[in-house]
Design a protein around this motif. Structure first.
Motif, PDB file in Angstrom:
ATOM      1  N   THR A 157      84.912  87.824  18.673  1.00  0.00           N
ATOM      2  CA  THR A 157      84.266  86.714  17.990  1.00  0.00           C
ATOM      3  C   THR A 157      85.232  86.001  17.057  1.00  0.00           C
ATOM      4  O   THR A 157      85.258  84.773  16.992  1.00  0.00           O
ATOM      5  N   LEU A 158      86.052  86.769  16.339  1.00  0.00           N
ATOM      6  CA  LEU A 158      87.057  86.155  15.471  1.00  0.00           C
ATOM      7  C   LEU A 158      88.013  85.280  16.278  1.00  0.00           C
ATOM      8  O   LEU A 158      88.383  84.178  15.852  1.00  0.00           O
ATOM      9  N   GLY A 159      88.414  85.755  17.449  1.00  0.00           N
ATOM     10  CA  GLY A 159      89.282  84.960  18.316  1.00  0.00           C
ATOM     11  C   GLY A 159      88.604  83.694  18.795  1.00  0.00           C
ATOM     12  O   GLY A 159      89.220  82.618  18.852  1.00  0.00           O
ATOM     13  N   GLU A 160      87.328  83.802  19.123  1.00  0.00           N
ATOM     14  CA  GLU A 160      86.582  82.625  19.584  1.00  0.00           C
ATOM     15  C   GLU A 160      86.393  81.613  18.454  1.00  0.00           C
ATOM     16  O   GLU A 160      86.454  80.407  18.684  1.00  0.00           O
ATOM     17  N   ILE A 161      86.171  82.102  17.250  1.00  0.00           N
ATOM     18  CA  ILE A 161      86.034  81.204  16.096  1.00  0.00           C
ATOM     19  C   ILE A 161      87.337  80.446  15.879  1.00  0.00           C
ATOM     20  O   ILE A 161      87.337  79.228  15.682  1.00  0.00           O
ATOM     21  N   GLU A 162      88.446  81.164  15.946  1.00  0.00           N
ATOM     22  CA  GLU A 162      89.765  80.543  15.776  1.00  0.00           C
ATOM     23  C   GLU A 162      90.010  79.496  16.870  1.00  0.00           C
ATOM     24  O   GLU A 162      90.468  78.384  16.596  1.00  0.00           O
ATOM     25  N   LYS A 168      90.463  75.404  16.433  1.00  0.00           N
ATOM     26  CA  LYS A 168      91.661  74.691  16.898  1.00  0.00           C
ATOM     27  C   LYS A 168      91.323  73.613  17.919  1.00  0.00           C
ATOM     28  O   LYS A 168      92.054  72.634  18.062  1.00  0.00           O
ATOM     29  N   MET A 169      90.228  73.786  18.638  1.00  0.00           N
ATOM     30  CA  MET A 169      89.789  72.781  19.617  1.00  0.00           C
ATOM     31  C   MET A 169      88.865  71.748  18.978  1.00  0.00           C
ATOM     32  O   MET A 169      88.266  70.934  19.673  1.00  0.00           O
ATOM     33  N   ASN A 170      88.755  71.776  17.654  1.00  0.00           N
ATOM     34  CA  ASN A 170      87.918  70.844  16.879  1.00  0.00           C
ATOM     35  C   ASN A 170      86.443  70.922  17.241  1.00  0.00           C
ATOM     36  O   ASN A 170      85.721  69.939  17.157  1.00  0.00           O
ATOM     37  N   LYS A 171      85.990  72.106  17.618  1.00  0.00           N
ATOM     38  CA  LYS A 171      84.570  72.310  17.881  1.00  0.00           C
ATOM     39  C   LYS A 171      83.841  72.796  16.636  1.00  0.00           C
ATOM     40  O   LYS A 171      82.624  72.794  16.600  1.00  0.00           O
ATOM     41  N   LEU A 172      84.593  73.251  15.642  1.00  0.00           N
ATOM     42  CA  LEU A 172      84.025  73.716  14.374  1.00  0.00           C
ATOM     43  C   LEU A 172      84.626  72.903  13.236  1.00  0.00           C
ATOM     44  O   LEU A 172      85.826  72.634  13.238  1.00  0.00           O
ATOM     45  N   SER A 173      83.779  72.580  12.276  1.00  0.00           N
ATOM     46  CA  SER A 173      84.301  71.924  11.079  1.00  0.00           C
ATOM     47  C   SER A 173      85.059  72.964  10.252  1.00  0.00           C
ATOM     48  O   SER A 173      84.887  74.168  10.434  1.00  0.00           O
ATOM     49  N   GLU A 174      85.877  72.503   9.343  1.00  0.00           N
ATOM     50  CA  GLU A 174      86.637  73.433   8.504  1.00  0.00           C
ATOM     51  C   GLU A 174      85.700  74.300   7.671  1.00  0.00           C
ATOM     52  O   GLU A 174      85.933  75.492   7.490  1.00  0.00           O
ATOM     53  N   LYS A 175      84.626  73.681   7.188  1.00  0.00           N
ATOM     54  CA  LYS A 175      83.654  74.424   6.377  1.00  0.00           C
ATOM     55  C   LYS A 175      83.016  75.550   7.193  1.00  0.00           C
ATOM     56  O   LYS A 175      82.930  76.691   6.739  1.00  0.00           O
ATOM     57  N   ASP A 176      82.565  75.234   8.412  1.00  0.00           N
ATOM     58  CA  ASP A 176      81.953  76.250   9.273  1.00  0.00           C
ATOM     59  C   ASP A 176      82.969  77.314   9.671  1.00  0.00           C
ATOM     60  O   ASP A 176      82.645  78.501   9.728  1.00  0.00           O
ATOM     61  N   TYR A 177      84.199  76.874   9.952  1.00  0.00           N
ATOM     62  CA  TYR A 177      85.253  77.821  10.321  1.00  0.00           C
ATOM     63  C   TYR A 177      85.482  78.833   9.204  1.00  0.00           C
ATOM     64  O   TYR A 177      85.518  80.040   9.448  1.00  0.00           O
ATOM     65  N   LYS A 178      85.627  78.347   7.989  1.00  0.00           N
ATOM     66  CA  LYS A 178      85.882  79.246   6.860  1.00  0.00           C
ATOM     67  C   LYS A 178      84.715  80.205   6.646  1.00  0.00           C
ATOM     68  O   LYS A 178      84.908  81.396   6.406  1.00  0.00           O
ATOM     69  N   ARG A 179      83.513  79.691   6.748  1.00  0.00           N
ATOM     70  CA  ARG A 179      82.328  80.520   6.529  1.00  0.00           C
ATOM     71  C   ARG A 179      82.230  81.609   7.596  1.00  0.00           C
ATOM     72  O   ARG A 179      82.070  82.790   7.282  1.00  0.00           O
ATOM     73  N   LEU A 180      82.343  81.222   8.858  1.00  0.00           N
ATOM     74  CA  LEU A 180      82.240  82.200   9.942  1.00  0.00           C
ATOM     75  C   LEU A 180      83.416  83.171   9.943  1.00  0.00           C
ATOM     76  O   LEU A 180      83.240  84.378  10.164  1.00  0.00           O
TER      77      LEU A 180
END
Length: 111
Positions: free
Chosen positions: A50-55, A59-71
């Protein structure tokens, strides 16, 4: 004949849609991370994946920075908790192995 082909295509579409739900046992959800019935190695593998998928999604701009940091923070904490659980589970075994190895190196027998 066309109705049979159409029916076949519809069945395949339904199967593709329903199959992930049927195979739910392969997925481990966040709530299951503390469930002791799921093996520790399986929970660890799931968290790392899951951590790899979040990363990757970030990087593919599917997550905002805020969501990325939270997850990312959430799953890193889950990983830390699982590593602590692993250390508690196997820590005594490691100490026993080290003790027995030191006795063997000194030429002593252990029991």
């Amino acid at each position: 004949m066309i109705y049979i082909a159409l029916l076949f295509v519809m069945m395949v579409a339904v199967l593709i849609t329903v199959l992930p739900v049927i195979r739910k046992n392969e997925l481990i959800f966040l709530d299951d991370m503390s469930d002791k019935s799921v093996p520790l190695e399986e929970r660890k593998r799931s968290v790392y994946k899951t951590l790899g998928e979040i990363e990757f999604d970030y990087k593919m701009n599917k997550l905002s920075e805020k969501d990325y940091k939270r997850l990312n923070n959430l799953y890193r904490q889950k990983a830390v908790n699982l590593l602590k659980e692993e250390k508690e589970t196997f820590g005594d075994i490691d100490k026993e192995i080290e003790y027995k190895l030191s006795r063997l190196q000194k030429g002593e027998k252990y029991e």
